[in-house]
Each structure stands twice: as C-alpha cells, then as structure tokens.
Design a protein around this motif. Structure first.
Motif, PDB file in Angstrom:
ATOM      1  N   SER A   1      -2.881   7.528 -12.900  1.00  0.00           N
ATOM      2  CA  SER A   1      -3.438   7.941 -14.183  1.00  0.00           C
ATOM      3  C   SER A   1      -4.139   6.803 -14.910  1.00  0.00           C
ATOM      4  CB  SER A   1      -2.331   8.521 -15.065  1.00  0.00           C
ATOM      5  OG  SER A   1      -2.825   8.882 -16.336  1.00  0.00           O
ATOM      6  N   SER A   2      -3.399   5.779 -15.301  1.00  0.00           N
ATOM      7  CA  SER A   2      -3.987   4.742 -16.154  1.00  0.00           C
ATOM      8  C   SER A   2      -4.850   3.748 -15.398  1.00  0.00           C
ATOM      9  CB  SER A   2      -2.876   3.986 -16.894  1.00  0.00           C
ATOM     10  OG  SER A   2      -2.093   3.238 -15.988  1.00  0.00           O
ATOM     11  N   SER A   3      -4.694   3.674 -14.064  1.00  0.00           N
ATOM     12  CA  SER A   3      -5.483   2.707 -13.291  1.00  0.00           C
ATOM     13  C   SER A   3      -6.513   3.358 -12.367  1.00  0.00           C
ATOM     14  CB  SER A   3      -4.558   1.800 -12.469  1.00  0.00           C
ATOM     15  OG  SER A   3      -3.604   2.560 -11.755  1.00  0.00           O
TER      16      SER A   3
ATOM     17  N   VAL B   1      -8.266   4.259 -23.505  1.00  0.00           N
ATOM     18  CA  VAL B   1      -8.035   2.816 -23.518  1.00  0.00           C
ATOM     19  C   VAL B   1      -6.650   2.555 -22.947  1.00  0.00           C
ATOM     20  CG1 VAL B   1      -7.936   0.728 -24.940  1.00  0.00           C
ATOM     21  CG2 VAL B   1      -9.505   2.579 -25.556  1.00  0.00           C
ATOM     22  N   VAL B   2      -6.566   1.713 -21.932  1.00  0.00           N
ATOM     23  CA  VAL B   2      -5.298   1.471 -21.234  1.00  0.00           C
ATOM     24  C   VAL B   2      -5.068  -0.037 -21.106  1.00  0.00           C
ATOM     25  CG1 VAL B   2      -5.480   3.634 -19.941  1.00  0.00           C
ATOM     26  CG2 VAL B   2      -6.370   1.527 -18.935  1.00  0.00           C
ATOM     27  N   SER B   3      -3.855  -0.397 -20.692  1.00  0.00           N
ATOM     28  CA  SER B   3      -3.519  -1.810 -20.564  1.00  0.00           C
ATOM     29  C   SER B   3      -2.854  -2.075 -19.223  1.00  0.00           C
ATOM     30  CB  SER B   3      -2.572  -2.220 -21.701  1.00  0.00           C
ATOM     31  OG  SER B   3      -2.136  -3.555 -21.540  1.00  0.00           O
ATOM     32  N   HIS B   4      -3.242  -3.192 -18.599  1.00  0.00           N
ATOM     33  CA  HIS B   4      -2.615  -3.641 -17.362  1.00  0.00           C
ATOM     34  C   HIS B   4      -2.485  -5.158 -17.393  1.00  0.00           C
ATOM     35  CE1 HIS B   4      -2.555   0.206 -15.289  1.00  0.00           C
ATOM     36  NE2 HIS B   4      -3.781   0.419 -15.735  1.00  0.00           N
ATOM     37  N   GLN B   5      -1.265  -5.640 -17.228  1.00  0.00           N
ATOM     38  CA  GLN B   5      -0.986  -7.075 -17.126  1.00  0.00           C
ATOM     39  C   GLN B   5      -1.564  -7.862 -18.307  1.00  0.00           C
ATOM     40  OE1 GLN B   5      -1.687  -6.301 -12.458  1.00  0.00           O
ATOM     41  NE2 GLN B   5      -2.056  -8.409 -13.048  1.00  0.00           N
ATOM     42  N   GLY B   6      -1.413  -7.305 -19.503  1.00  0.00           N
ATOM     43  CA  GLY B   6      -1.855  -8.001 -20.703  1.00  0.00           C
ATOM     44  C   GLY B   6      -3.340  -7.957 -20.959  1.00  0.00           C
ATOM     45  N   ARG B   7      -4.077  -7.159 -20.190  1.00  0.00           N
ATOM     46  CA  ARG B   7      -5.519  -6.987 -20.398  1.00  0.00           C
ATOM     47  C   ARG B   7      -5.785  -5.531 -20.783  1.00  0.00           C
ATOM     48  NH1 ARG B   7      -4.652 -11.179 -17.393  1.00  0.00           N
ATOM     49  NH2 ARG B   7      -6.305 -12.687 -16.978  1.00  0.00           N
ATOM     50  N   MET B   8      -6.787  -5.347 -21.621  1.00  0.00           N
ATOM     51  CA  MET B   8      -7.149  -4.011 -22.057  1.00  0.00           C
ATOM     52  C   MET B   8      -8.347  -3.522 -21.247  1.00  0.00           C
ATOM     53  SD  MET B   8      -7.548  -2.764 -26.025  1.00  0.00           S
ATOM     54  CE  MET B   8      -6.044  -3.625 -26.504  1.00  0.00           C
ATOM     55  N   PHE B   9      -8.272  -2.267 -20.811  1.00  0.00           N
ATOM     56  CA  PHE B   9      -9.343  -1.661 -20.017  1.00  0.00           C
ATOM     57  C   PHE B   9      -9.782  -0.345 -20.650  1.00  0.00           C
ATOM     58  CE2 PHE B   9      -7.160  -4.359 -17.016  1.00  0.00           C
ATOM     59  CZ  PHE B   9      -8.131  -4.801 -16.135  1.00  0.00           C
ATOM     60  N   CYS B  10     -11.000   0.010 -20.354  1.00  0.00           N
ATOM     61  CA  CYS B  10     -11.506   1.340 -20.680  1.00  0.00           C
ATOM     62  C   CYS B  10     -11.495   2.161 -19.393  1.00  0.00           C
ATOM     63  CB  CYS B  10     -12.933   1.237 -21.229  1.00  0.00           C
ATOM     64  SG  CYS B  10     -13.696   2.827 -21.572  1.00  0.00           S
TER      65      CYS B  10
ATOM     66  N   CYS C   1      -5.263  -7.962 -29.278  1.00  0.00           N
ATOM     67  CA  CYS C   1      -4.509  -6.858 -29.889  1.00  0.00           C
ATOM     68  C   CYS C   1      -3.179  -6.674 -29.161  1.00  0.00           C
ATOM     69  CB  CYS C   1      -5.297  -5.552 -29.803  1.00  0.00           C
ATOM     70  SG  CYS C   1      -6.878  -5.572 -30.648  1.00  0.00           S
ATOM     71  N   PRO C   2      -2.144  -6.212 -29.864  1.00  0.00           N
ATOM     72  CA  PRO C   2      -0.898  -5.856 -29.180  1.00  0.00           C
ATOM     73  C   PRO C   2      -1.167  -4.782 -28.126  1.00  0.00           C
ATOM     74  CG  PRO C   2      -0.586  -5.898 -31.556  1.00  0.00           C
ATOM     75  CD  PRO C   2      -2.056  -6.017 -31.318  1.00  0.00           C
ATOM     76  N   GLN C   3      -0.574  -4.941 -26.949  1.00  0.00           N
ATOM     77  CA  GLN C   3      -0.852  -4.021 -25.845  1.00  0.00           C
ATOM     78  C   GLN C   3       0.182  -2.889 -25.829  1.00  0.00           C
ATOM     79  OE1 GLN C   3      -3.528  -5.002 -23.270  1.00  0.00           O
ATOM     80  NE2 GLN C   3      -4.071  -6.083 -25.126  1.00  0.00           N
ATOM     81  N   THR C   4       0.338  -2.235 -26.955  1.00  0.00           N
ATOM     82  CA  THR C   4       1.292  -1.127 -27.051  1.00  0.00           C
ATOM     83  C   THR C   4       0.550   0.204 -26.984  1.00  0.00           C
ATOM     84  OG1 THR C   4       1.160  -0.993 -29.466  1.00  0.00           O
ATOM     85  CG2 THR C   4       2.776  -2.541 -28.527  1.00  0.00           C
ATOM     86  N   ASP C   5       1.272   1.255 -26.618  1.00  0.00           N
ATOM     87  CA  ASP C   5       0.648   2.578 -26.534  1.00  0.00           C
ATOM     88  C   ASP C   5       0.068   2.990 -27.879  1.00  0.00           C
ATOM     89  OD1 ASP C   5       1.277   2.761 -23.879  1.00  0.00           O
ATOM     90  OD2 ASP C   5       3.054   4.015 -24.153  1.00  0.00           O
ATOM     91  N   ASP C   6       0.773   2.666 -28.972  1.00  0.00           N
ATOM     92  CA  ASP C   6       0.292   3.035 -30.308  1.00  0.00           C
ATOM     93  C   ASP C   6      -1.036   2.365 -30.627  1.00  0.00           C
ATOM     94  OD1 ASP C   6       2.410   4.695 -30.773  1.00  0.00           O
ATOM     95  OD2 ASP C   6       3.540   3.279 -32.026  1.00  0.00           O
ATOM     96  N   VAL C   7      -1.151   1.084 -30.300  1.00  0.00           N
ATOM     97  CA  VAL C   7      -2.390   0.350 -30.592  1.00  0.00           C
ATOM     98  C   VAL C   7      -3.527   0.844 -29.702  1.00  0.00           C
ATOM     99  CG1 VAL C   7      -3.501  -1.915 -30.472  1.00  0.00           C
ATOM    100  CG2 VAL C   7      -1.240  -1.693 -31.504  1.00  0.00           C
ATOM    101  N   LEU C   8      -3.244   1.070 -28.432  1.00  0.00           N
ATOM    102  CA  LEU C   8      -4.282   1.580 -27.526  1.00  0.00           C
ATOM    103  C   LEU C   8      -4.824   2.914 -28.024  1.00  0.00           C
ATOM    104  CD1 LEU C   8      -2.546   0.818 -24.092  1.00  0.00           C
ATOM    105  CD2 LEU C   8      -4.355  -0.518 -25.200  1.00  0.00           C
ATOM    106  N   ASP C   9      -3.920   3.770 -28.464  1.00  0.00           N
ATOM    107  CA  ASP C   9      -4.338   5.077 -28.974  1.00  0.00           C
ATOM    108  C   ASP C   9      -5.110   4.935 -30.284  1.00  0.00           C
ATOM    109  OD1 ASP C   9      -4.122   8.084 -28.700  1.00  0.00           O
ATOM    110  OD2 ASP C   9      -3.212   7.824 -30.684  1.00  0.00           O
ATOM    111  N   LYS C  10      -4.680   3.990 -31.132  1.00  0.00           N
ATOM    112  CA  LYS C  10      -5.378   3.759 -32.396  1.00  0.00           C
ATOM    113  C   LYS C  10      -6.812   3.318 -32.160  1.00  0.00           C
ATOM    114  CE  LYS C  10      -2.049   2.613 -35.802  1.00  0.00           C
ATOM    115  NZ  LYS C  10      -1.240   1.591 -36.471  1.00  0.00           N
ATOM    116  N   ILE C  11      -7.011   2.438 -31.194  1.00  0.00           N
ATOM    117  CA  ILE C  11      -8.361   1.962 -30.882  1.00  0.00           C
ATOM    118  C   ILE C  11      -9.246   3.125 -30.430  1.00  0.00           C
ATOM    119  CG2 ILE C  11      -9.709   0.566 -29.259  1.00  0.00           C
ATOM    120  CD1 ILE C  11      -7.407  -1.502 -29.365  1.00  0.00           C
ATOM    121  N   ALA C  12      -8.726   3.923 -29.488  1.00  0.00           N
ATOM    122  CA  ALA C  12      -9.495   5.076 -29.000  1.00  0.00           C
ATOM    123  C   ALA C  12      -9.789   6.051 -30.138  1.00  0.00           C
ATOM    124  CB  ALA C  12      -8.726   5.773 -27.884  1.00  0.00           C
TER     125      ALA C  12
END
Length: 413
Positions: free
Chosen positions: A184-186, A374-383, A350-361
C-alpha cells in the motif's frame, strides 16, 4: 451495463475525455490518488442504482431469492477473472474484513509464529499482532528496508525473496506468512509466486493481501496457488466500494469461518461468508459491471499500457521538478499504476506521524484542489501517486507545482 459492452469501446480516448464522459469526479479538483478509494464509473454507478431500486421495489423478493442468484452470477464471473473454481471464492466487504476472517479462523497456539512485513498495511499488521496476542503466538516481521542512503544500490526481487527466506529459516515456529501482492504505502509489486513457492516448501501457509491487485495485474490462482488471497474490487476493478473477493484453497475451507456467524454457518463456504444477515449486497452484484467496464476500456492490456506509460512519465516529471529521487527498486518491483517520489527537502523536518502526513495531504487539497497520498519510509517523506485512465500528465504537472509551492513550515508543521 449489458454483456455486450464487454466487447470494448474502440472510440474511448483515455484522459480528460474519459473522465468527463465516464466519471462523476469534480471537474475543478485533481485526483492523483486512485489507489486509496477508487472512483466508480458512471455505467457501474447506474447499474448499482438499478439494483437499489429493485431492492426497494420488492424488498422481500430481493432478499429471499433475487439477491442470491445475482451474487452467484457475479461470483462466477469473478472466479473466471482470477482463474479459479467458483466454489473457492466468496465476497466480503473489504480486504481488512477478509484478513480478519482468515486470521481469527486459524488454530494458532503459543508454539506458532506469524510473519508480516515492515511495509505491510497497518490494519493487517495490527490484526496479526492482536490475534497472536490472544492466541499466545509470536508475530515476526520482515525488516524490509530501502537503500535510501546508498546511491546506486537498488532493491531487487531476488533480494526480497531472500529476506523472507532468511527470516523464515531464522524462525522455525512460523506457520503463516502474510505477504502483499502490491504494497500500500510503498507501491511494491512483490514477487508473490516465488515467496509462496518457498513457504510451501517449508510447509508454511500463505495469506496474500491483494488489496491493490485486482484490475492492476493479471491474477491466476492456479498459477500462484496461495492458501488465502484477499483482493479489493473497488480500486482498479471499478466496482462500488464494499466489494472484495476472498479466495480460499479447497484444502483450507473446512477450517475457515467469518468473524460474524449467521444462520447459514453450517452450510457451505459461500453461504457462511456471503449471507451475513440483512445488509446492502448491491456492491457484490456489480462485480460483473466493473469487469465489463474494464473490458469496455479495451481490457487489462490496453489499460495497463496507458496507466504504466503515464506512471513513468509522471514519476520522471515530478522527480525532475522536485530534484528528488524515486524509490530505489527495480521496475519489476514497481506496481504498474502506482509509484513513489521523495518529497522536497522542506518536508523532511516534519514529524513523520500519520496525523502529520494526513494534515499535509489535507491542506494541499484544501488550498489547491489536488488530492494525493503522502507517506513515510525510514524517516523520509514520499508522495505516492496513482495513475488511471481518467488522468493526464497535466494532473501530475499540477501536483509537482503545488507541492513545491506549499511550505509546511508556514503551517507550523
């Protein structure tokens, strides 16, 4: 939609024309995230409304006789679509439900282990963890890491299979492996066939989370031979939401039960799973309409040619615009209609939390009318982008522009 529509519409032009003619999508908003919730085409939407009207016109006749016959016809079509015996597949509302059905049915004990992956869908990993907790079993996790800090290195299918093999060899208690067909996220297209083959050589059952697979790749159960396989139809097979398939190999059917028991519990697999009391079955009744729409588009090969080409162009365009890398995996491991691009540097603080990722989107959507994941892997943010037949390259040009323009620091993130 009549069966005749399955011959295909040779005049269909993918892109804006398809969006305007066949979808109800808001004309002022840009959706580049089809993979999350899909979008129902007009012919399928109209077919469902026809069933809803029939249900309300004759409620008793619908629930007593009509709906079962209609669902069975749709089940048979789905079985043909995934190359399996109709007796081996049932409808469920979504993959999360299907995974729960399978997991809670398994006779796991304190001596058993279950294997998931670090990039597995949260709901599935949580289910595995909770089932193991109740049963006293152990939940192991394959540490699937991307070489983000090693330029030139790339993750291959062979390396992926080795990760599973090493983990299984290190943990002889494993009785079940849960593997995504497409993560899903990757957005990884996993080497499922090879993983299943290795697991079976060790006497281990395999449950495939195929939430993103039906309609994105060709599925052949006879070739894959999974023990359990759960796939959503609403994402890439064009059905209404609330329509998913659960395949259970014959060798395992006697031990499988839905998490909700009904008066049909002591009948065959189909009735145990599908007849769960009074509810809206109309999404199940639209599986044929969804597959017919796919065929009307020219079939999976034609749709794949368009979506994959668009994915490659969009990925290159966005990565070039942002000056950021894509996920370091081989083409064989990239989902046909989805991919990841690392976000610009200003997002990584940015904090790599689900709440922050959703807020950005959400904020990008509210300010620019562009909807992405917007998803996160290993401390990096991806689209994560998805490409479907109603999208054009202009959609991704807009996405690239607004993500560069928007600044999370000005919003306190």
């Amino acid at each position: 939609m009549s069966s005749g529509d399955s011959l295909g519409d040779s005049t269909m032009q993918f892109g804006r024309e398809t969006r305007d003619k066949y979808y109800l999508l808001h004309k002022e908003k840009t959706l580049v995230n089809h993979g999350s919730f899909g979008a129902v085409p007009r012919p399928v939407y109209e077919q469902r409304n026809t069933y809803i009207e029939l249900m309300e016109y004759e409620p008793d006749a619908w629930f007593r006789w009509t709906v079962d016959d209609t669902m069975l016809k749709n089940r048979d079509r789905v079985a043909q679509f995934i190359s399996c015996d109709p007796e081996d597949v049932v409808f469920v509302e979504n993959v999360t439900e299907a995974i729960n059905d399978v997991m809670w049915s398994l006779p796991l004990t304190k001596d058993d282990g279950v294997l998931v992956t670090s990039v597995g869908y949260h709901a599935i990993n949580i289910t595995a963890t909770e089932v193991c907790k109740v049963r006293g079993a152990t939940c192991h996790k394959v540490p699937l890491l991307f070489p983000l800090d090693s330029p030139g290195e790339i993750l291959t299918p062979e390396a992926m299979v080795k990760l599973y093999a090493d983990c299984i060899n290190d943990h002889p208690d494993i009785k079940l492996v849960i593997v995504d067909h497409i993560t899903s996220s990757s957005a990884l297209l996993m080497p499922v066939k090879e993983i299943i083959k290795f697991c079976h050589s060790k006497g281990i059952e395999v449950l495939v989370d195929a939430a993103h697979a039906p309609g994105q790749i060709k599925i052949d159960m006879q070739d894959l031979d999974p023990d359990y396989y759960a796939g959503n139809m609403h994402k890439w097979c064009h059905t209404p939401r609330g329509c998913a398939l659960l395949y259970i190999a014959k060798r395992n059917q006697n031990k499988m039960n839905p998490i909700r028991y009904s008066k049909f519990q002591y009948r065959n697999l189909w009735y145990r799973f599908t007849s769960q009391g009074t509810r809206d079955h109309t999404p199940y009744c639209c599986a044929i309409a969804g597959i017919d729409f796919l065929n009307m588009c020219g079939g999976l090969d034609k749709v794949t040619a368009y979506n994959t080409s668009l994915r490659d162009k969009a990925q290159e365009l966005i990565a070039t615009t942002w000056g950021t890398p894509i996920l370091p995996v081989t083409k064989e491991l990239t989902a046909p209609f989805m991919c990841l691009i690392m976000m610009p540097d200003k997002y990584h603080d940015c904090p790599q939390t689900d709440d922050v990722l959703d807020k950005i989107a959400h904020k990008i959507y509210k300010e620019y009318n562009v909807l992405t994941a917007v998803v996160s892997h290993q401390g990096r943010m991806f689209c994560r982008i998805g490409c479907n037949i109603y999208n054009t390259i202009e959609d991704y040009e807009r996405l690239a522009k607004v993500v560069l323009e928007w600044d999370p620091r000005k919003h306190g993130l």
